[in-house]
Scaffold this active site. Structure first.
Site, PDB file in Angstrom:
ATOM      1  N   ARG A  54       0.896  -1.320   0.070  1.00 29.12           N
ATOM      2  CA  ARG A  54       0.006  -0.042  -0.112  1.00 29.12           C
ATOM      3  C   ARG A  54       0.845   1.257  -0.048  1.00 29.12           C
ATOM      4  O   ARG A  54       0.753   1.935  -0.686  1.00 29.12           O
ATOM      5  CB  ARG A  54      -1.086   0.030   1.305  1.00 29.12           C
ATOM      6  CG  ARG A  54      -2.120  -1.053   1.111  1.00 29.12           C
ATOM      7  CD  ARG A  54      -2.698  -0.981   2.644  1.00 29.12           C
ATOM      8  NE  ARG A  54      -4.016  -1.856   2.632  1.00 29.12           N
ATOM      9  CZ  ARG A  54      -4.051  -3.304   2.289  1.00 29.12           C
ATOM     10  NH1 ARG A  54      -2.643  -3.727   2.177  1.00 29.12           N
ATOM     11  NH2 ARG A  54      -5.194  -3.925   2.359  1.00 29.12           N
ATOM     12  N   THR A  55       1.893   1.278   0.950  1.00 26.06           N
ATOM     13  CA  THR A  55       2.600   2.648   1.119  1.00 26.06           C
ATOM     14  C   THR A  55       3.427   2.681  -0.243  1.00 26.06           C
ATOM     15  O   THR A  55       3.493   3.869  -0.793  1.00 26.06           O
ATOM     16  CB  THR A  55       3.571   2.701   2.288  1.00 26.06           C
ATOM     17  OG1 THR A  55       2.647   2.350   3.547  1.00 26.06           O
ATOM     18  CG2 THR A  55       4.268   3.830   2.703  1.00 26.06           C
ATOM     19  N   LYS A  82      23.443  -8.344  -0.781  1.00 27.20           N
ATOM     20  CA  LYS A  82      24.730  -8.537  -1.038  1.00 27.20           C
ATOM     21  C   LYS A  82      25.540  -8.074   0.000  1.00 27.20           C
ATOM     22  O   LYS A  82      26.867  -8.270   0.047  1.00 27.20           O
ATOM     23  CB  LYS A  82      25.409  -8.496  -2.342  1.00 27.20           C
ATOM     24  CG  LYS A  82      24.560  -8.946  -3.499  1.00 27.20           C
ATOM     25  CD  LYS A  82      25.135  -8.666  -4.806  1.00 27.20           C
ATOM     26  CE  LYS A  82      24.204  -9.165  -6.034  1.00 27.20           C
ATOM     27  NZ  LYS A  82      24.717  -8.712  -7.366  1.00 27.20           N
ATOM     28  N   ARG A 104      11.496   3.358   3.598  1.00 27.15           N
ATOM     29  CA  ARG A 104      10.976   2.524   4.487  1.00 27.15           C
ATOM     30  C   ARG A 104      11.871   1.514   4.907  1.00 27.15           C
ATOM     31  O   ARG A 104      12.728   1.130   4.193  1.00 27.15           O
ATOM     32  CB  ARG A 104       9.812   1.738   4.122  1.00 27.15           C
ATOM     33  CG  ARG A 104       9.300   0.468   5.045  1.00 27.15           C
ATOM     34  CD  ARG A 104       7.839   0.020   4.623  1.00 27.15           C
ATOM     35  NE  ARG A 104       6.792   1.061   5.246  1.00 27.15           N
ATOM     36  CZ  ARG A 104       5.510   0.600   5.315  1.00 27.15           C
ATOM     37  NH1 ARG A 104       5.240  -0.925   5.164  1.00 27.15           N
ATOM     38  NH2 ARG A 104       4.724   1.389   5.654  1.00 27.15           N
ATOM     39  N   HIS A 134       5.583   6.777  11.449  1.00 31.22           N
ATOM     40  CA  HIS A 134       4.947   6.687   9.845  1.00 31.22           C
ATOM     41  C   HIS A 134       4.278   7.976   9.852  1.00 31.22           C
ATOM     42  O   HIS A 134       2.885   7.850   9.766  1.00 31.22           O
ATOM     43  CB  HIS A 134       4.009   5.413  10.064  1.00 31.22           C
ATOM     44  CG  HIS A 134       3.658   4.916   8.395  1.00 31.22           C
ATOM     45  ND1 HIS A 134       3.841   5.838   7.503  1.00 31.22           N
ATOM     46  CD2 HIS A 134       3.138   3.875   8.257  1.00 31.22           C
ATOM     47  CE1 HIS A 134       3.629   5.113   6.492  1.00 31.22           C
ATOM     48  NE2 HIS A 134       3.141   3.853   6.728  1.00 31.22           N
TER      49      HIS A 134
END
Length: 347
Positions: A54-55, A82, A104, A134
């Site tokens: 969603r975000t 990696k 995020r 958030h």
């Protein structure tokens, strides 16, 4: 400051300005042609070290609606898997000319590190960091609340209005929720009264310092507080062990004590609305009856998220005239003029 890192960074005037700008953005999204030329030539990077649907899609849609170029970066399958560090990734993106980085990260504080390290010269937007913050979710929740509950139930113009006097209950897994932390701060700033409801095991240490009441009994809050809105939080089972981590005895026990069902929905005031940041655990924190009720604005929250994130990107990137979104209060221009002018240009 020229980043959006935390809901706590926004004072009342700045928060209302973002909501007002989001209202203008939402109005443009009702047209047949939704795209604005505002950020043409700018590059927005979605830097996601943690899974999201969603975000990430919301930020991508918002940037594209403003005509920005968008680069989506996922840690899985990238050089991060990696062993590449956040610093090296940020330096690479800076070399590519990123004007804004939407990040995020699973680690609390990562967006703050990125913003203050000098690894990137662009604006940094926190799209969720660990169990910390958030801010755009809190803004879209506040935008939704204002639309429905302020100004004659949303029928009057709400521009310039805050949420003074509204009573909001935030229910569920507060311990692991960055959404709860951001909402408590922003709703308090906007004048709302917040009550947190959760089992004692899902209430964070130090919650007494938060600008909110704490209750362990949902039925009492519904009956006595009569909240204007109930925000259900997702039970974040991925942050617990497979057995629930000892946070509650069983899913059934949790649902009986803290789930929103038809009975509790009927006990709420007639005008009250139900919010949820998604994704929902139907049958755990919210029943199908409540989730699909006309009083649930959960799908609308998703649509409002695009408008709010358009507003944030616009205020951060549209130039000095737009002012800063967070901190300092140095920017005094509302940004309403440029939005209106460019909307006409695309009509």
């Amino acid at each position: 400051m020229r980043h959006l890192l935390s809901a706590a960074d926004l004072d009342l005037a700045e928060a209302v300005r973002v909501l007002d700008t989001a209202g203008q953005m939402a109005a443009t999204q009702a047209r047949e042609i939704k795209k604005l030329p505002t950020l043409r030539g700018r590059t927005v990077v979605n830097l996601f070290f943690e899974d999201s649907t969603r975000t990430r899609i919301s930020f991508e849609t918002a940037a594209k609606r403003l005509s920005a170029d968008v680069i989506n970066f996922s840690a899985k399958g990238s050089s991060v898997s990696k062993g590449e560090s956040l610093k090296d990734t940020a330096l690479t993106l800076q070399a590519m000319g990123a004007d804004a980085v939407v990040i995020r990260h699973q680690s609390s504080g990562a967006p703050h590190t990125l913003a203050r390290s000098g690894w990137t010269h662009g604006a940094v937007v926190n799209a969720g960091d660990g169990t910390h913050q958030h801010p755009t979710q809190a803004l879209l929740d506040a935008f939704t609340l204002r639309r429905h509950l302020v100004g004659d139930g949303g029928r009057a113009d709400v521009s310039g209005r805050d949420l003074a006097g509204l009573k909001v209950a935030i229910v569920g897994d507060v311990l692991h929720s960055r959404v709860a932390r951001s909402n408590v701060q922003l709703l308090h700033t906007l004048g709302a009264e917040v009550t947190l409801v959760a089992p004692p095991t899902l209430v964070p240490v130090g919650v007494g310092a938060w600008p909110a009441r704490v209750s362990y009994h949902l039925d009492e809050v519904v009956e006595e507080v009569q909240p204007d809105a109930i925000m259900m939080l997702r039970v974040q089972r991925e942050r617990m062990s497979s057995a629930g981590g000892g946070f509650f005895p069983s899913p059934l026990e949790y649902t009986r004590g803290y789930g929103l069902d038809a009975r509790r929905l009927a006990a709420m005031p007639q005008h009250a609305i139900v919010l949820h940041p998604g994704p929902m655990n139907r049958g755990l924190e919210i029943s199908a009856d409540a989730a699909d009720s006309p009083r649930a604005v959960i799908v609308e929250q998703v649509a409002n998220g695009v408008a709010v994130r358009m507003a944030v990107l616009y205020l951060l990137l549209a130039g000095a005239g737009a002012g800063a979104v967070t901190g300092g209060g140095s920017g005094t221009t509302t940004g309403s003029g440029p939005v209106v002018d460019e909307t006409k240009a695309e009509a």
